[in-house]
Design a protein around this motif. Sequence first.
Motif, short mmCIF file in Angstrom:
data_model
loop_
_atom_site.label_atom_id
_atom_site.label_comp_id
_atom_site.label_asym_id
_atom_site.label_seq_id
_atom_site.Cartn_x
_atom_site.Cartn_y
_atom_site.Cartn_z
N SER A 3 98.07 77.02 51.73
CA SER A 3 97.18 77.50 52.80
C SER A 3 95.85 77.96 52.20
CB SER A 3 97.82 78.69 53.51
OG SER A 3 99.10 78.34 53.96
N SER A 43 91.28 77.99 52.18
CA SER A 43 90.11 77.12 52.27
C SER A 43 90.11 76.00 51.22
CB SER A 43 88.84 77.96 52.14
OG SER A 43 88.87 78.68 50.92
N THR A 44 90.75 76.21 50.08
CA THR A 44 90.79 75.16 49.05
C THR A 44 91.76 74.05 49.46
OG1 THR A 44 90.45 76.97 47.49
CG2 THR A 44 90.89 74.81 46.55
N ASP A 101 94.25 83.41 44.89
CA ASP A 101 93.15 84.39 44.92
C ASP A 101 92.70 84.72 43.49
OD1 ASP A 101 93.09 84.74 47.78
OD2 ASP A 101 95.09 85.57 47.52
N GLY A 135 97.95 85.42 48.90
CA GLY A 135 98.18 86.19 50.11
C GLY A 135 96.92 86.76 50.72
N GLU A 154 104.41 80.47 51.52
CA GLU A 154 103.90 79.75 50.34
C GLU A 154 104.87 79.85 49.17
OE1 GLU A 154 99.07 80.13 50.96
OE2 GLU A 154 100.12 81.64 49.78
N LYS A 175 88.19 82.41 40.53
CA LYS A 175 89.59 82.87 40.51
C LYS A 175 90.20 82.88 39.10
CE LYS A 175 89.24 82.09 45.04
NZ LYS A 175 90.13 81.21 45.72
O1 LIG Z 1 97.41 83.66 51.98
C1 LIG Z 1 96.64 82.81 51.56
C2 LIG Z 1 96.87 81.99 50.39
O2 LIG Z 1 97.63 82.59 49.38
C3 LIG Z 1 95.67 81.25 49.83
O3 LIG Z 1 96.17 80.18 49.10
C4 LIG Z 1 94.78 82.11 48.94
O4 LIG Z 1 94.35 83.25 49.66
C5 LIG Z 1 93.56 81.33 48.44
O5 LIG Z 1 92.78 80.93 49.51
P1 LIG Z 1 91.38 80.24 49.35
O6 LIG Z 1 91.61 78.88 48.83
O7 LIG Z 1 90.78 80.26 50.73
O8 LIG Z 1 90.56 81.09 48.42
#
Ligand SMILES: O=C[C@H](O)[C@H](O)[C@H](O)COP(=O)(O)O
Length: 236
Positions: free
Chosen positions: A32, A34-35, A91, A102, A110, A128
């Motif tokens: 889940s 944006s990536t 993250d 999370g 996940e 990250k």
């Molecule tokens: O609960 C969300 C997930 O662990 C996401 O994979 C994590 O927050 C990274 O998300 P993003 O790719 O948007 O930085």
Amino acid sequence: MTSLIEQAKQKAAYQAVDEHVLPTHRVIGVGSGSTVVHVVARLLQRDPELNAKTVFIPTSFQSRGLLLDGGLTVGDVEQYPDIDVTIDGADEVDAQLNAIKGGGAAHLQEKVVAEAAKKFVIVADYRKDSKVLGEQWLKGVPVEVVPFAWRAVLKKLQAQGSNDAKLRMAVAKAGPVVTDNGNFIIDAPFGLIKDPVKCLRDIKLITGVVEVGLFCNMAEVAYFGCEDGSVTIRTK
Ligand SMILES: O=C[C@H](O)[C@H](O)[C@H](O)COP(=O)(O)O
């Protein structure tokens, strides 16, 4: 114009899909965030006949939507407990590939989908990439809790040293964030997390905690999209 960060996410996601989603794979876990949007975009560029023979296991309302909007077949871990590969964002990731996840409150599903996979692959942008967890992700470790227990869990987290632990509040709703599983989230900062396994164990032993957003010794490889357009690959 796509931002540098978006380009970095896309490069990491595309390369990870190209190198880890094989034509022989039939069950693919999809994380889940944006990536992961870029992960799904790359999956949709595969041979449609191959995708038609594959089941995709989402990890949230968001990723389920991405897969369904793309016309892909979705399943769940109850039907498909043996997943070929799961690709997900993070993250923060440390030098040993432990991760904080999370930020979008999706880490329970996940983690189940990552653990059910033969291989767990992380995709992220350069922000990250850390040596030690807690260097760059300052919001704390996301902890999913059963709603009625939140105040008791918060006190225990504070007693474990997370003085600034807080219930995560919703943005376009009065009250707390409610997860896809009907629970609450506490964000618990612990400063630099030099021993993530101990931190994970200590939190998980608090009654009322459903899952902790520390993914220790799970990822086999992480792809980081860099500012200069390259991709750094870190393996175990
Ligand atoms: O609960 C969300 C997930 O662990 C996401 O994979 C994590 O927050 C990274 O998300 P993003 O790719 O948007 O930085």
